[in-house]
Design an enzyme around this catalytic site. Structure first.
Site, PDB file in Angstrom:
ATOM      1  N   ASP A   1       0.861  -1.154   0.000  1.00  0.00           N
ATOM      2  CA  ASP A   1       0.000   0.000   0.000  1.00  0.00           C
ATOM      3  C   ASP A   1       0.917   1.229   0.000  1.00  0.00           C
ATOM      4  O   ASP A   1       2.098   1.123   0.349  1.00  0.00           O
ATOM      5  CB  ASP A   1      -0.850  -0.070   1.290  1.00  0.00           C
ATOM      6  CG  ASP A   1      -1.546   1.227   1.589  1.00  0.00           C
ATOM      7  OD1 ASP A   1      -2.224   1.748   0.682  1.00  0.00           O
ATOM      8  OD2 ASP A   1      -1.418   1.736   2.731  1.00  0.00           O
TER       9      ASP A   1
ATOM     10  N   ASP B   1      -0.160   5.052   1.005  1.00  0.00           N
ATOM     11  CA  ASP B   1      -0.377   6.028   2.063  1.00  0.00           C
ATOM     12  C   ASP B   1      -0.248   5.394   3.448  1.00  0.00           C
ATOM     13  O   ASP B   1      -0.931   4.409   3.741  1.00  0.00           O
ATOM     14  CB  ASP B   1      -1.774   6.654   1.926  1.00  0.00           C
ATOM     15  CG  ASP B   1      -1.910   7.415   0.626  1.00  0.00           C
ATOM     16  OD1 ASP B   1      -1.334   8.502   0.518  1.00  0.00           O
ATOM     17  OD2 ASP B   1      -2.571   6.893  -0.311  1.00  0.00           O
TER      18      ASP B   1
HETATM   19 MG    MG Z   1      -2.750   3.227   3.602  1.00  0.00          MG
END
Ligand code: MG
Length: 472
Positions: A25, A27
């Site tokens: 992922d 962020d």
């Molecule tokens: Mg995230």
């Protein structure tokens, strides 16, 4: 050792070397945000919108710092009643506030009954899903400023009286806050320079995200060696995501991934079979594509076609995939539940509260050979600043993983039993939980981490050590 015993033993360990593909992922995973700056940027965007576009009381346009102790990860909003709840492992209410104000125990029983059960807890436990007209939980740092705005408006509405109209007002307020969150984070806002959030980050990205260390970059390259695959799956749109990637990794960020997927709409990426879309040179989504190419950049998509791609480049019919993310309901739950991927949860609160290192000196924690990570017990990591710690930890709500219920049975093998809703979800849907990529990048790929077990409330999968809130 018989076969069953052997399987049980390998099943209780997690080793990065055993996997064929490593997904990330973006962020709050690869990109570590400067939390204080980003919380304040979001809160300003949300509160300005509510005041300017919907005429809410300008008193909500305050410095977020004033309510930093109210900020806690994992709280649940009972929308209709304007109440904010901390839930236990069975969905029971451990603690509640109305707006930012405490609710007495008698009042709480009046509202929720003697068992203190929130009527939507069962659904939350079962689906770990946030799309409901009745409740909303705040499990990621982007949403949390919206909860502060909601609580402040509930306070102000109450102050102004008129209890008959309140029910309507809370629902209406929440619907306006959803509009404010959309205005802040909708992906078009990056291109159009609207909403306050994206324009702020665009102007000075270094002010909002940390650069990846050389250790993490070297580790990513190491993971990609030997016919293994490294990929990116982020729900952020490509324009914003590539600005972040350039800031944290550098102009050559694409070379770290075999494939990069943007606007993945997690958790839907794991459930709805949406096609991958081509992205043109202006970052615009185009027609669906059938055949995913190595080093390609795509939008949307689904985990099944991604797995076919991974099978092709790793030459494995059923590649073993592990996914790293910070979001329990968008990263861990769906990837484990629907795609059968292994998951590593990054939990910044661990760095904020400190944890024990397994150096053999602490009762109940024998040395399991885990590489010691340069810090003594209870010492805070240098990755989290003292100001961030003030936002991440809260006296008002207590720890994310534990709530003091004065129950003597709450201690087991030198650790408190995790009794919050989120603690139970973490143990169920992550193999291991670590404070940061920085930590795991410093551990050899062949290291065997002990995993969480199926035993309720167990804390075995926390590394490098048990978070200090779980120590008696
Ligand atoms: Mg995230």
């Amino acid at each position: 050792m018989d076969k069953q015993e052997q399987t049980a033993r390998t099943d209780s360990y997690f080793c990065l070397k055993d996997y064929d593909a490593y997904g990330f992922d973006l962020d709050h995973t690869l990109a570590k945000y400067k939390l204080v700056n980003v919380f304040n940027l979001s809160y300003d965007s949300i509160s300005n919108y509510l005041v300017n576009e919907h005429g809410y009381d300008a008193r909500i346009q305050h410095d977020l710092h004033k309510y930093k102790d109210f900020i806690a990860k994992g709280l649940v909003l009972d929308i209709e009643r304007g109440n904010i709840l901390k839930l236990g492992a069975q969905g029971e209410i451990l603690m509640a506030k109305h707006g930012t104000k405490p609710i007495s125990s008698d009042k709480l029983i009046d509202i929720y009954g003697g068992d203190l059960m929130f009527e939507h807890s069962k659904t939350i436990l079962k689906t770990v899903k946030n799309s409901s007209k009745d409740y909303r939980f705040f499990e990621n740092y982007f949403d949390i400023p919206g909860l502060v705005a909601m609580a402040r408006i509930v306070d102000i509405l109450d102050e102004k009286g008129g209890s008959d109209s309140k029910k309507h007002s809370y629902l209406e307020t929440w619907s306006d806050i959803m509009k404010a969150l959309m205005n802040c984070y909708t992906y078009e806002a990056f291109r159009m320079d609207t909403g306050g959030f994206f324009p702020g980050i665009k102007k000075n990205p270094e002010n909002y995200v940390e650069k990846c260390s050389d250790d993490v970059k070297t580790w990513l390259k190491e993971l990609k060696g030997n016919n293994k695959s490294v990929f990116l799956v982020t729900s952020s749109y490509i324009d914003f995501a590539s600005l972040l990637l350039e800031t944290i990794i550098g102009k050559d960020w694409k070379s770290y991934f075999d494939i990069s997927v943007f606007r993945a709409r997690k958790p839907a990426f794991f459930t709805d079979g949406h096609p991958f879309l081509r992205i043109d040179d202006n970052n615009i989504e185009k027609e669906p594509v059938q055949d995913l190419k190595k080093d390609g950049l795509y939008s949307q998509g689904n985990h099944k076609e991604l797995e076919t791609f991974i099978a092709n480049i790793t030459n494995k019919k059923h590649p073993k995939v592990v996914y790293f993310g910070d979001n329990i309901c968008a990263d861990c739950f769906p990837s484990k539940n629907y795609a059968d991927w292994a998951t590593v949860l990054l939990l910044e609160e661990m760095d904020a509260e400190g944890y024990l290192c397994s150096d053999g000196t602490v009762p109940g924690h024998e040395n399991d050979g885990e590489p010691s990570k340069k810090r003594s017990k209870f010492e805070h990591s240098s990755l989290v600043t003292p100001e961030e710690i003030e936002y991440l930890l809260t006296e008002e709500w207590g720890p994310f993983l534990y709530h003091d219920v004065k129950d003597e049975k709450s201690i087991n093998n030198g650790s408190r039993i995790m009794n919050t809703f989120w603690g139970s979800v973490i143990a169920k849907y992550s193999c291991i939980t670590v404070p940061s990529l920085e930590y795991i990048a410093g551990v050899p790929l062949s290291h065997k981490f002990q995993k969480f077990t199926t035993e309720e409330g167990n804390t075995k999968g926390f590394h490098p050590g048990i978070p200090s809130s779980l120590l008696p």
